[in-house]
Write a protein that holds these residues in place. Structure first.
Motif, PDB file in Angstrom:
ATOM      1  N   ASN A   1       0.859  -1.085   0.090  1.00  0.00           N
ATOM      2  CA  ASN A   1      -0.185   0.073   0.061  1.00  0.00           C
ATOM      3  C   ASN A   1       0.838   1.237   0.173  1.00  0.00           C
ATOM      4  OD1 ASN A   1      -1.734   2.001   0.768  1.00  0.00           O
ATOM      5  ND2 ASN A   1      -3.168   0.607   1.411  1.00  0.00           N
ATOM      6  N   PRO A   2       0.763   1.990  -1.085  1.00  0.00           N
ATOM      7  CA  PRO A   2       1.713   3.303  -1.238  1.00  0.00           C
ATOM      8  C   PRO A   2       1.487   4.268  -0.025  1.00  0.00           C
ATOM      9  CG  PRO A   2      -0.165   3.340  -2.834  1.00  0.00           C
ATOM     10  CD  PRO A   2      -0.099   2.112  -2.119  1.00  0.00           C
ATOM     11  N   TYR A   3       0.438   4.193   0.514  1.00  0.00           N
ATOM     12  CA  TYR A   3      -0.178   5.292   1.636  1.00  0.00           C
ATOM     13  C   TYR A   3       0.496   4.947   2.968  1.00  0.00           C
ATOM     14  CZ  TYR A   3      -3.682   6.805  -1.786  1.00  0.00           C
ATOM     15  OH  TYR A   3      -3.967   7.261  -2.917  1.00  0.00           O
ATOM     16  N   ALA A   4       0.821   3.540   3.122  1.00  0.00           N
ATOM     17  CA  ALA A   4       1.483   2.918   4.225  1.00  0.00           C
ATOM     18  C   ALA A   4       2.938   3.129   4.002  1.00  0.00           C
ATOM     19  CB  ALA A   4       0.992   1.760   4.614  1.00  0.00           C
ATOM     20  N   ASP A   5       3.546   3.607   3.072  1.00  0.00           N
ATOM     21  CA  ASP A   5       5.150   3.542   2.828  1.00  0.00           C
ATOM     22  C   ASP A   5       5.683   4.727   3.457  1.00  0.00           C
ATOM     23  OD1 ASP A   5       7.449   3.456   1.830  1.00  0.00           O
ATOM     24  OD2 ASP A   5       6.911   3.400  -0.327  1.00  0.00           O
ATOM     25  N   PRO A   6       6.924   4.406   4.381  1.00  0.00           N
ATOM     26  CA  PRO A   6       7.285   5.931   5.125  1.00  0.00           C
ATOM     27  C   PRO A   6       8.221   6.424   4.226  1.00  0.00           C
ATOM     28  CG  PRO A   6       8.066   3.608   5.847  1.00  0.00           C
ATOM     29  CD  PRO A   6       7.198   3.314   4.947  1.00  0.00           C
ATOM     30  N   THR A   7       8.673   5.766   2.981  1.00  0.00           N
ATOM     31  CA  THR A   7       9.801   6.320   2.261  1.00  0.00           C
ATOM     32  C   THR A   7       9.671   7.941   1.903  1.00  0.00           C
ATOM     33  OG1 THR A   7       9.892   4.185   1.082  1.00  0.00           O
ATOM     34  CG2 THR A   7      11.141   5.826   0.240  1.00  0.00           C
ATOM     35  N   PRO A   8       8.304   8.191   1.244  1.00  0.00           N
ATOM     36  CA  PRO A   8       8.051   9.777   1.193  1.00  0.00           C
ATOM     37  C   PRO A   8       8.663  10.686   2.338  1.00  0.00           C
ATOM     38  CG  PRO A   8       6.526   8.580   0.132  1.00  0.00           C
ATOM     39  CD  PRO A   8       7.042   7.661   1.047  1.00  0.00           C
ATOM     40  N   PHE A   9       8.521  10.106   3.400  1.00  0.00           N
ATOM     41  CA  PHE A   9       8.716  11.184   4.796  1.00  0.00           C
ATOM     42  C   PHE A   9      10.115  11.127   4.823  1.00  0.00           C
ATOM     43  CE2 PHE A   9       4.286   9.933   5.511  1.00  0.00           C
ATOM     44  CZ  PHE A   9       3.767  11.095   6.089  1.00  0.00           C
ATOM     45  N   TYR A  10      10.801   9.743   4.756  1.00  0.00           N
ATOM     46  CA  TYR A  10      12.379   9.676   4.877  1.00  0.00           C
ATOM     47  C   TYR A  10      13.026  10.438   3.787  1.00  0.00           C
ATOM     48  CZ  TYR A  10      12.477   6.734   8.817  1.00  0.00           C
ATOM     49  OH  TYR A  10      12.339   6.097  10.201  1.00  0.00           O
ATOM     50  N   THR A  11      12.379  10.647   2.641  1.00  0.00           N
ATOM     51  CA  THR A  11      13.018  11.475   1.587  1.00  0.00           C
ATOM     52  C   THR A  11      13.276  13.014   1.934  1.00  0.00           C
ATOM     53  OG1 THR A  11      11.810  10.115   0.108  1.00  0.00           O
ATOM     54  CG2 THR A  11      12.912  12.056  -0.782  1.00  0.00           C
ATOM     55  N   VAL A  12      12.253  13.343   2.774  1.00  0.00           N
ATOM     56  CA  VAL A  12      12.164  14.990   3.251  1.00  0.00           C
ATOM     57  C   VAL A  12      12.994  14.996   4.465  1.00  0.00           C
ATOM     58  CG1 VAL A  12      10.819  16.798   3.977  1.00  0.00           C
ATOM     59  CG2 VAL A  12       9.819  15.070   2.516  1.00  0.00           C
ATOM     60  N   ILE A  13      13.159  13.925   5.345  1.00  0.00           N
ATOM     61  CA  ILE A  13      14.176  13.760   6.438  1.00  0.00           C
ATOM     62  C   ILE A  13      15.438  13.801   5.995  1.00  0.00           C
ATOM     63  CG2 ILE A  13      14.996  12.360   8.320  1.00  0.00           C
ATOM     64  CD1 ILE A  13      11.995  11.543   8.768  1.00  0.00           C
ATOM     65  N   ASN A  14      15.724  13.119   4.825  1.00  0.00           N
ATOM     66  CA  ASN A  14      17.034  13.309   4.444  1.00  0.00           C
ATOM     67  C   ASN A  14      17.598  14.714   3.829  1.00  0.00           C
ATOM     68  OD1 ASN A  14      19.403  11.712   4.036  1.00  0.00           O
ATOM     69  ND2 ASN A  14      18.884  11.327   1.799  1.00  0.00           N
ATOM     70  N   SER A  15      16.683  15.183   3.207  1.00  0.00           N
ATOM     71  CA  SER A  15      16.666  16.587   2.810  1.00  0.00           C
ATOM     72  C   SER A  15      17.183  17.357   3.955  1.00  0.00           C
ATOM     73  CB  SER A  15      15.550  17.109   2.018  1.00  0.00           C
ATOM     74  OG  SER A  15      15.272  16.264   0.885  1.00  0.00           O
ATOM     75  N   CYS A  16      16.287  17.394   5.037  1.00  0.00           N
ATOM     76  CA  CYS A  16      16.570  17.941   6.213  1.00  0.00           C
ATOM     77  C   CYS A  16      17.706  17.614   6.771  1.00  0.00           C
ATOM     78  CB  CYS A  16      15.535  17.770   7.138  1.00  0.00           C
ATOM     79  SG  CYS A  16      13.781  18.129   7.090  1.00  0.00           S
ATOM     80  N   ASN A  17      18.322  16.538   6.971  1.00  0.00           N
ATOM     81  CA  ASN A  17      19.764  16.197   7.388  1.00  0.00           C
ATOM     82  C   ASN A  17      20.656  16.887   6.659  1.00  0.00           C
ATOM     83  OD1 ASN A  17      18.514  14.713   9.507  1.00  0.00           O
ATOM     84  ND2 ASN A  17      18.458  12.723   8.506  1.00  0.00           N
ATOM     85  N   ASP A  18      20.554  16.962   5.363  1.00  0.00           N
ATOM     86  CA  ASP A  18      21.831  17.273   4.656  1.00  0.00           C
ATOM     87  C   ASP A  18      21.751  18.991   4.902  1.00  0.00           C
ATOM     88  OD1 ASP A  18      23.365  16.882   2.151  1.00  0.00           O
ATOM     89  OD2 ASP A  18      21.971  18.459   1.292  1.00  0.00           O
ATOM     90  N   VAL A  19      20.426  19.650   4.786  1.00  0.00           N
ATOM     91  CA  VAL A  19      20.576  21.033   5.035  1.00  0.00           C
ATOM     92  C   VAL A  19      21.219  21.406   6.227  1.00  0.00           C
ATOM     93  CG1 VAL A  19      19.249  23.007   5.466  1.00  0.00           C
ATOM     94  CG2 VAL A  19      18.463  21.778   3.498  1.00  0.00           C
ATOM     95  N   LEU A  20      20.593  20.469   7.575  1.00  0.00           N
ATOM     96  CA  LEU A  20      21.192  20.687   8.799  1.00  0.00           C
ATOM     97  C   LEU A  20      22.513  20.612   8.792  1.00  0.00           C
ATOM     98  CD1 LEU A  20      18.571  18.755  10.905  1.00  0.00           C
ATOM     99  CD2 LEU A  20      18.840  21.519  10.762  1.00  0.00           C
ATOM    100  N   LYS A  21      23.209  19.646   8.270  1.00  0.00           N
ATOM    101  CA  LYS A  21      24.746  19.334   8.272  1.00  0.00           C
ATOM    102  C   LYS A  21      25.554  20.613   7.705  1.00  0.00           C
ATOM    103  CE  LYS A  21      27.983  16.833   5.548  1.00  0.00           C
ATOM    104  NZ  LYS A  21      28.083  15.709   4.666  1.00  0.00           N
ATOM    105  N   ASN A  22      24.875  21.029   6.433  1.00  0.00           N
ATOM    106  CA  ASN A  22      25.536  21.991   5.690  1.00  0.00           C
ATOM    107  C   ASN A  22      25.398  23.276   6.325  1.00  0.00           C
ATOM    108  OD1 ASN A  22      27.003  20.965   3.159  1.00  0.00           O
ATOM    109  ND2 ASN A  22      24.815  19.769   3.008  1.00  0.00           N
ATOM    110  N   LEU A  23      24.285  23.601   7.029  1.00  0.00           N
ATOM    111  CA  LEU A  23      24.187  24.829   7.663  1.00  0.00           C
ATOM    112  C   LEU A  23      25.281  24.960   8.684  1.00  0.00           C
ATOM    113  CD1 LEU A  23      20.466  25.121   8.416  1.00  0.00           C
ATOM    114  CD2 LEU A  23      21.936  26.490   6.905  1.00  0.00           C
ATOM    115  N   LYS A  24      25.712  23.882   9.254  1.00  0.00           N
ATOM    116  CA  LYS A  24      26.597  23.648  10.452  1.00  0.00           C
ATOM    117  C   LYS A  24      28.200  24.080   9.667  1.00  0.00           C
ATOM    118  CE  LYS A  24      24.956  20.588  13.830  1.00  0.00           C
ATOM    119  NZ  LYS A  24      24.886  19.254  14.335  1.00  0.00           N
ATOM    120  N   ILE A  25      28.280  23.309   8.500  1.00  0.00           N
ATOM    121  CA  ILE A  25      29.684  23.822   7.711  1.00  0.00           C
ATOM    122  C   ILE A  25      29.766  25.288   7.484  1.00  0.00           C
ATOM    123  CG2 ILE A  25      30.791  23.151   5.691  1.00  0.00           C
ATOM    124  CD1 ILE A  25      29.565  20.417   5.782  1.00  0.00           C
ATOM    125  N   MET A  26      28.603  25.624   7.052  1.00  0.00           N
ATOM    126  CA  MET A  26      28.488  27.231   6.440  1.00  0.00           C
ATOM    127  C   MET A  26      28.935  28.198   7.954  1.00  0.00           C
ATOM    128  SD  MET A  26      25.154  27.302   4.015  1.00  0.00           S
ATOM    129  CE  MET A  26      25.512  29.041   3.139  1.00  0.00           C
TER     130      MET A  26
END
Lengths: 482, 601
Positions: B102-127
């Protein structure tokens, strides 16, 4: 990368070659090709090739339908076999129009598969509808079904389907039911349809079109227009026709309640009131008729099967001729209910004080709508209601008037019939707090059949505050007292 | 190989040769070009504008979750129902028989956004470390994206329970994505602890500040929308996390920050003085203000003045009254109520999914209100005696004979004919949070913190009326009434409204959720804590239906009371009233808490 996958690639190539060789074999063509020679020819060719259909083919040719069945549109034909056509009445054979209609009664547009359970109403080319149920078309059985051709399919049947009158046509062609027939015919009127009229010019003064006299006129019938269109072929109806004696008996039962200034009008009204419940939707054969039919107006129609004179299957249902339909007056004249939220007029514009409300009846748990006006600064303010087509009889009047806004002061209001006069009308009644039940107001008599004005009248004092001068109404109910 | 002819062998060899040739030629520098439509890591995160672009980018990606979010939070709960047009997967969600694919029960889309958040958080620290952005700029942006990630994790916890993988590192390479050690499985309680810990240490919790001019930084006008309410409200998130955790006082304190908007940066646009004491915005922002009965310029259920008992005078348009909050532009009234809204523009991706989900004109009409929801509205009584809650009329409407959820369609349908203004343009908004929700959650926390009367005041008729022994009397000295100033923060409210001496307390306009909706107060019977809590739960359904809060409310209160029947019965009522044969089975299933959660794959 390629080197690693070498062996796998070879297998793919090998498989591809195997498939390529296999595809060259003739077996696939045999497998896919149709074996039905009929599919190569059109309907008329196929029917002509069927020896069982020879008689029908001559009729097709005679009526020109053979050309139709050559066409590129698809059709479904139910072909009566030779022995069936042999029993065709001579008058049909002799009359070109009848014959054309007869042949058209066996052909429909589009491909319709026979042999599917459930009644399907099939529109035939002659404008009639016929019921197809499984392998049965009307009363004929399909002996050879669904022979597909390039432009449709045909079936072979053991009988033909005669072209029947519809319920209305049957009445018009009937003899011996003169009262009923004459009455229904008296409801005819002439209708002008500008679309079918010939326009000869434009009036230079008004800009309105001018039509050629005598064109665009057609005859319509009020019963068919307003009550039930029993001449409609696509639906199915059950139509009760009274014989002369019973028509007179029932009519005379009704005439006292339709007193007017003219005997003709009274008879016409009573007759209309009688026949409005004599047609119902749905096809009921005599055996299927229940003890009581309920007309679209909710009136119970008692059906005594011993009084059925004859039952005739028509192209759109059943006609039953009867020697008696003994209506109960109380059923024929149900109570009249006038909703408070549907007023017809006011003593003066008081829009600012006029409230149409949604309310809950705590006793029944049902929602209702009502009207409430308060502090409107007008002595004996009235709200007028129109009760249409009220019979000449005695009525018991009731109302439901809900005061759920104040325990004190309680207000008074009254109902007046025909005029706002105090004399000869009902007296003021106090509207108690939170009474959701019907309050009996008394009896009054309507001398003549007419549209009746009813007035809800507030106290004869003027006040703009405090709520002592108010009116409220959920509904007025008039119950015939006979 | 042996079965293949020499010709084939030659063919294979040729392929290999070509492959090698390509391999060699790709080593040449002439072909070593950077892709034209993608940025490599070195090309982003160079300055503050890149940082802002990255944040907007994350929110853009986040908007892709809208459909799944509404399906999970509403269709699983009791207010939303599938139509005949819905697909098998939606039906599974509806009756709690979810299968693995069931695609509605798939957490992957949430993790896609989480991964983007993690990437931004990491790079903000570097900046920050590289001095590409200032500390203040870092604080605001890091807190925003950090909070957004926590919010998504809370969603994962609500729907996937004890199976959530809590990932806080940026997974940039395939190898790191495949390393199981990067995916620690946490229970819901552990997840809540981690989220509370992380989120409460975020350095900046107010809304993005607005500069001297509105067009600076992240608060700006984009594609016709202002971005002031574009970003997650961090106070609300912190309140929610603590409410889930059971830290009621802390939760109430965070919510109160929103309810004191002028102290906490919700007032930056005070060009016209509306936010100064005495101004409308000052008394109304975040305060669930009473109706403006004379002109209906408010967000309350209203009728034409002095004709309140007339059904035809209900204020039912896109510019006045309760309905207008879902339709109006971002004006002062809109700002008073909305905390977090993401607009869908018909000219840009992502496409508005709500028209397709809800509309029966230009959409697929997949989802509709349940009978249970309609019954909830129809069992309320308004102050004028009308036996229904007008919020129901504004939330769904019968269009072409079908009940249609219109909350999301006011920007798409004509205001009075309810025909699409332009079927090819599907503007809309994703309503994520608003003040009514915060008030209900504040009341929920206060109720559990022993401030039951205050909770009932915010739910029912407002503080001023509730703390007044004789409401409606004029000309009194109100110094000692209409307030809770004897209570400690966050429960001290001044709602005094009097003339001699004159008082206009900050909260004098507070009308309560039900007061604003013109429905009679909810009765408090039996144990007042449980009774008020149930009334709050019910009110959330009436007020916030289809805004994505329902499932979370049911889960949270069922967990708190250790009573799975609250949730199970709600779902059962929906399914049985709509004639779903799986109703009893769903109830039995949901009586076991572990069945509340979707399969994690």
């Amino acid at each position: 990368m390629l080197l690693v996958k070498n062996s796998r690639l070879s297998i793919v190539i090998a498989l591809g070659l195997v498939l390529a060789f296999a595809a060259c074999k003739k077996g696939w063509k045999d497998h896919n090709d149709s074996t039905d020679p009929n599919l190569g020819m059109n309907l008329i060719t196929a029917i002509k090739a069927d020896p069982e259909a020879a008689q029908f083919v001559t009729l097709l040719t005679k009526t020109g339908y053979d050309k139709v069945l050559e066409g590129s549109k698809s059709y479904t034909v139910w072909v009566p076999n030779n022995s069936a056509i042999a029993s065709l009445p001579a008058n049909v054979l002799a009359d070109t129009n009848l014959l054309k209609s007869f042949v058209g009664n066996h052909i429909t547009n589009g491909s319709i598969t026979s042999g599917i359970a459930g009644i399907q109403r099939v529109p035939m080319l002659n404008g009639k509808f016929t019921n197809l149920n499984n392998l049965q078309l009307d009363s004929a059985s399909i002996v050879k079904s669904n022979k597909y051709c390039s432009n449709g399919l045909y079936n072979l049947m053991d009988k033909f389907v005669p072209v029947k009158d519809n319920c209305w046509q049957w009445l018009l062609n009937s003899t011996g039911f003169t009262s009923s027939k004459n009455f229904f015919l008296s409801l005819n009127y002439t209708y002008f349809d500008s679309a079918s009229a010939t326009q000869t010019g434009v009036d230079p003064n008004t800009g309105q079109p001018v039509y050629k006299p005598g064109t665009g006129l057609s005859t319509r019938n009020r019963f068919l227009d307003n009550v039930m269109n029993v001449s409609d072929e696509s639906g199915e109806y059950t139509f009760i026709i009274l014989n002369d004696a019973s028509f007179a008996a029932e009519n005379s039962k009704l005439t006292p309640w339709f007193k007017t200034t003219s005997v003709d009008t009274t008879n016409n009204l009573a007759g209309s009131w009688l026949v409005k419940d004599l047609a119902v939707k749905g096809s009921y054969a005599a055996a299927q008729l229940p003890d009581t039919l309920v007309s679209q107006y909710g009136v119970k129609v008692p059906v005594d099967k011993t009084k059925i004179l004859s039952s005739i299957k028509t192209s759109n249902g059943w006609v039953h001729t009867m020697s008696q339909v003994n209506f109960t007056l109380a059923n024929k004249f149900p109570p009249i209910i006038i909703e408070g939220e549907n007023p017809n007029g006011f003593a003066a514009d008081r829009t600012a004080q006029l409230l149409f409300r949604n309310r809950l009846n705590p006793g029944t748990g049902q929602n209702f709508k009502d009207i409430l006006m308060q502090n409107y600064s007008f002595a004996s303010y009235w709200v007028r209601y129109l009760a249409r087509n009220v019979n000449s009889m005695r009525y018991n009047a009731f109302w439901v008037a809900v005061n759920d806004v104040q325990t004190t002061p309680l207000w008074t209001q009254r109902l007046a019939v025909d005029s706002t006069n105090t004399v000869g009308n009902f007296a003021y009644i106090t509207v108690p707090y939170q009474n959701y039940t019907e309050v009996s107001l008394g009896q009054f008599t309507v001398p003549r059949y007419k549209n009746l004005d009813l007035y809800l009248i507030g106290a004869n004092t003027s006040s703009s505050s405090g709520g002592s001068v108010s009116i409220a109404l959920d509904y007025i109910k008039l119950v015939p007292a006979f | 190989m042996k079965s293949i002819s020499i010709k084939k062998k030659f063919f294979v060899s040729a392929m290999v040769l070509v492959g090698l040739g390509l391999g060699i030629s790709s080593c040449k520098k002439v072909l070593d070009k950077q892709p034209e439509t993608f940025l490599t890591t070195g090309q982003v995160y160079r300055d503050i504008y890149d940082a802002d672009a990255a944040i907007i980018g994350v929110y853009g990606k986040f908007m892709g979750l809208a459909k799944q979010y509404i399906v999970l939070n509403e269709l699983r709960a009791d207010l939303m129902q599938v139509t005949d047009n819905a697909d098998a997967f939606m039906r599974e969600i509806n009756q709690h028989t979810v299968t693995a694919n069931n695609p509605y029960a798939d957490p992957t889309p949430f993790y896609t956004v989480i991964n983007s958040c993690n990437d931004v958080l990491k790079n903000l620290k570097i900046m920050l470390a590289d001095n590409k952005i200032k500390q203040g700029e870092f604080d605001q942006r890091y807190s925003d994206i950090g909070a957004l990630r926590s919010w998504i994790y809370l969603q994962l916890g609500i729907h996937w329970g004890d199976q959530v993988r809590y990932v806080t590192n940026s997974l940039e390479t395939l190898a790191s994505a495949k390393d199981v050690a990067n995916y620690p499985v946490v229970t819901f309680d552990q997840l809540l602890d981690s989220l509370v810990n992380f989120t409460s240490t975020l350095p900046y919790t107010r809304p993005y500040p607005m500069g001297a001019s509105i067009n600076t930084g992240l608060v700006t006008n984009v594609d016709g929308s202002n971005t002031r309410r574009f970003f997650i409200d961090k106070f609300a998130l912190l309140g929610d996390l603590n409410l889930w955790k059971g830290n009621y006082n802390k939760a109430a304190t965070y919510y109160r920050s929103i309810m004191e908007p002028v102290l906490n940066g919700y007032d930056a646009d005070n060009a016209n003085g509306l936010y100064t004491i005495g101004g409308d915005q000052y008394y109304q922002q975040s305060r669930q203000a009473f109706a403006s009965v004379a002109d209906n310029r408010d967000l309350c259920v209203g009728y034409i003045r002095f004709k309140e008992a007339d059904q035809g005078s209900l204020i039912d348009n896109n510019t006045q009254g309760w309905r207008s909050m879902f339709a109006r532009g971002q004006d002062n009234l809109w700002m008073q109520q909305w905390l977090w809204v993401l607009p869908f523009n018909s000219n840009f991706a992502p496409e508005n999914p709500f028209v397709n989900m809800f509309s029966n004109s230009g959409g697929s009409y997949l989802l509709k209100p349940s009978k249970e929801a309609m019954d909830k509205w129809n069992s309320q009584t308004q102050a004028n005696g009308f036996p229904f809650d007008a919020r129901g009329n504004f939330t769904y409407r019968t269009l072409n004979g079908q009940p249609v959820i219109v909350k999301y369609l006011y920007n798409y349908l004509d205001a009075s004919s309810f025909i699409p203004t332009n079927p090819l343009q599907k503007p809309g908004q994703w309503f994520l949070n608003r003040v009514s929700n915060v008030h209900l959650h504040f009341a929920e926390a206060a109720n559990r913190d022993g401030k039951r009367k205050l909770a009932a005041a915010l739910l029912n008729q407002g503080i001023s009326t509730t703390y007044d022994p004789t409401p409606g009397v004029t000309g009194r000295d109100v110094t000692t009434i209409m307030n809770t100033l004897s209570e400690p923060y966050p429960y001290n409210f001044d709602a005094r409204n009097g003339e001699t001496p004159r008082y206009r307390g900050d909260w004098h306009r507070n009308a309560g959720i039900r007061g604003c909706a013109r429905v009679n107060p909810a009765a408090i019977v039996g144990d007042s804590t449980l009774s008020i809590e149930s009334a709050l739960l019910n009110e959330s359904a009436l007020e916030l239906a289809y805004e994505g809060h329902r499932w979370a409310d049911l889960v949270r209160i069922s967990i708190r009371r250790n009573d799975p029947a609250i949730l199970a019965n709600a779902v059962f009522n929906k399914l049985s009233k709509d004639g779903n044969p799986g109703a009893a089975a769903a109830r039995t299933k949901l009586l076991d808490r572990k069945n509340w959660y979707l399969p994690f794959k």
